[in-house]
Write an enzyme that holds these catalytic residues in place. Sequence first.
Site, PDB file in Angstrom:
ATOM      1  N   ARG A  25      24.155 -20.059  34.890  1.00 28.61           N
ATOM      2  CA  ARG A  25      25.103 -20.868  34.625  1.00 28.61           C
ATOM      3  C   ARG A  25      26.513 -20.603  34.745  1.00 28.61           C
ATOM      4  O   ARG A  25      27.203 -21.084  35.761  1.00 28.61           O
ATOM      5  CB  ARG A  25      24.951 -21.525  33.062  1.00 28.61           C
ATOM      6  CG  ARG A  25      25.703 -22.913  32.776  1.00 28.61           C
ATOM      7  CD  ARG A  25      27.315 -22.702  32.781  1.00 28.61           C
ATOM      8  NE  ARG A  25      27.816 -21.783  31.359  1.00 28.61           N
ATOM      9  CZ  ARG A  25      28.800 -21.274  31.516  1.00 28.61           C
ATOM     10  NH1 ARG A  25      29.918 -21.954  32.004  1.00 28.61           N
ATOM     11  NH2 ARG A  25      29.311 -20.411  30.419  1.00 28.61           N
ATOM     12  N   ASP A  26      27.145 -19.695  33.945  1.00 26.38           N
ATOM     13  CA  ASP A  26      28.265 -19.295  34.298  1.00 26.38           C
ATOM     14  C   ASP A  26      28.509 -18.631  35.620  1.00 26.38           C
ATOM     15  O   ASP A  26      29.512 -18.599  36.241  1.00 26.38           O
ATOM     16  CB  ASP A  26      28.808 -18.319  33.126  1.00 26.38           C
ATOM     17  CG  ASP A  26      30.232 -17.858  33.196  1.00 26.38           C
ATOM     18  OD1 ASP A  26      30.923 -18.687  33.609  1.00 26.38           O
ATOM     19  OD2 ASP A  26      30.671 -17.095  32.792  1.00 26.38           O
ATOM     20  N   HIS A 217      31.969 -11.405  26.032  1.00 25.21           N
ATOM     21  CA  HIS A 217      31.644 -11.863  27.285  1.00 25.21           C
ATOM     22  C   HIS A 217      32.926 -11.333  28.357  1.00 25.21           C
ATOM     23  O   HIS A 217      33.936 -11.783  28.197  1.00 25.21           O
ATOM     24  CB  HIS A 217      31.842 -13.513  27.278  1.00 25.21           C
ATOM     25  CG  HIS A 217      31.369 -14.238  28.555  1.00 25.21           C
ATOM     26  ND1 HIS A 217      30.366 -14.790  28.791  1.00 25.21           N
ATOM     27  CD2 HIS A 217      32.382 -14.361  29.612  1.00 25.21           C
ATOM     28  CE1 HIS A 217      30.470 -15.360  29.989  1.00 25.21           C
ATOM     29  NE2 HIS A 217      31.935 -15.106  30.549  1.00 25.21           N
ATOM     30  N   HIS A 219      34.661  -9.826  32.077  1.00 32.21           N
ATOM     31  CA  HIS A 219      34.585 -10.128  33.515  1.00 32.21           C
ATOM     32  C   HIS A 219      35.167  -8.797  34.166  1.00 32.21           C
ATOM     33  O   HIS A 219      35.844  -8.374  33.508  1.00 32.21           O
ATOM     34  CB  HIS A 219      35.713 -11.346  33.560  1.00 32.21           C
ATOM     35  CG  HIS A 219      34.915 -12.702  33.643  1.00 32.21           C
ATOM     36  ND1 HIS A 219      35.027 -13.383  34.793  1.00 32.21           N
ATOM     37  CD2 HIS A 219      34.279 -13.350  32.775  1.00 32.21           C
ATOM     38  CE1 HIS A 219      34.096 -14.562  34.443  1.00 32.21           C
ATOM     39  NE2 HIS A 219      33.655 -14.576  33.229  1.00 32.21           N
ATOM     40  N   CYS A 250      36.083 -18.065  37.589  1.00 29.54           N
ATOM     41  CA  CYS A 250      36.470 -19.147  36.805  1.00 29.54           C
ATOM     42  C   CYS A 250      37.249 -20.044  37.718  1.00 29.54           C
ATOM     43  O   CYS A 250      38.208 -19.701  38.339  1.00 29.54           O
ATOM     44  CB  CYS A 250      37.182 -18.933  35.598  1.00 29.54           C
ATOM     45  SG  CYS A 250      37.903 -20.291  34.530  1.00 29.54           S
ATOM     46  N   ASN A 259      31.762 -12.274  36.371  1.00 34.07           N
ATOM     47  CA  ASN A 259      31.305 -11.771  35.167  1.00 34.07           C
ATOM     48  C   ASN A 259      30.991 -10.388  35.326  1.00 34.07           C
ATOM     49  O   ASN A 259      30.687  -9.829  36.565  1.00 34.07           O
ATOM     50  CB  ASN A 259      30.354 -12.432  34.694  1.00 34.07           C
ATOM     51  CG  ASN A 259      30.604 -13.858  34.335  1.00 34.07           C
ATOM     52  OD1 ASN A 259      30.962 -14.073  33.179  1.00 34.07           O
ATOM     53  ND2 ASN A 259      30.144 -14.826  35.229  1.00 34.07           N
TER      54      ASN A 259
HETATM   55 MG    MG Z   1      32.315 -15.938  32.494  1.00 36.88          MG
END
Ligand code: MG
Length: 311
Positions: A25-26, A217, A219, A250, A259
């Site tokens: 997803r991300d 989370h 990056h 992003c 990420n």
């Molecule tokens: Mg992310």
Amino acid sequence: MADSEGTTPTTSTPNSIRIVEVGPRDGLQNERVRLNPAERIRLIERLVDAGVREVEVGSFVHPRWIPQMAGTDEVLRGLHRQEGVAYWALVPNRRGLDNALEAGAEHVAVFVSSSETHNRRNLNRSIDESIENVREVVSDARQEGLTVRGYISTVFGCPWEGDIDFDRVLDIARELFAMGVAEISFGDTTGMGTPYQVRDGMTRALDAFGPERVALHLHDTRGLAVANALLAVEAGVTTLDASIGGMGGCPYAAGASGNVGTEDLVHLLHATGRNTGIRLEDLLGISRSLEDEHGATLRSRYHAYSRAGHS
Ligand code: MG
């Protein structure tokens, strides 16, 4: 003493770390490569075969906004779901939740930013308006018996606003927990966090909410994700998000280059004596496929190292 050997964590630090794989997803939603639903199912199932027990499988956002996530309903329906694995789907609004429910989702995630500017650019509304939107989604999801994860983004800095007041971050987290969110993932969305800042912020979050409700989370925008992860784990964080191959930036934040790679994070954790239940060799095979079969541009260091023939 084991402490002096450098590879064994001190008794106060957790030995078992839960990884939430967000690549499907991300990761993918911020990459140029497009995987169709069947290919995404294959990716998710390979990650689960590698030992991943938490995986974010897609987003129920309109494909006009994020075409990479088109067909998330097909992904969720087509997956051969395994016992003991949580398959998370992001739901931006009530309609997304309806679609997720129809596709049989049991785990959904909602999000809000801790930066007013980032929230407006990402969601076109204020933080308070987002919180009200999330409140409705979480309430309905809980009534349907779903488990809800909350994301708070830009908690260690925003490219437009700079420093973020961590008191504000904790206030937003308290509001989300009061709604019935099970855990919150604190997002360093553009990789602005530095090790002691992350350690201190996560220590405050752990003190306030407990390790079973706190995730991090990261990056790797400026190369500090692994250092930040280690300090956070030493502070007591037991859940970390990561993306296979380091995919995903992003789209609303320039310079958000990806990420933290799952390979890099798993390597760090294993090298410092922790368990993840994930086989690094299997992850490397998945990364190679993403590059060779799908043309993905991957950023994880361990992947590049293994590609160079050292693994
Ligand atoms: Mg992310």
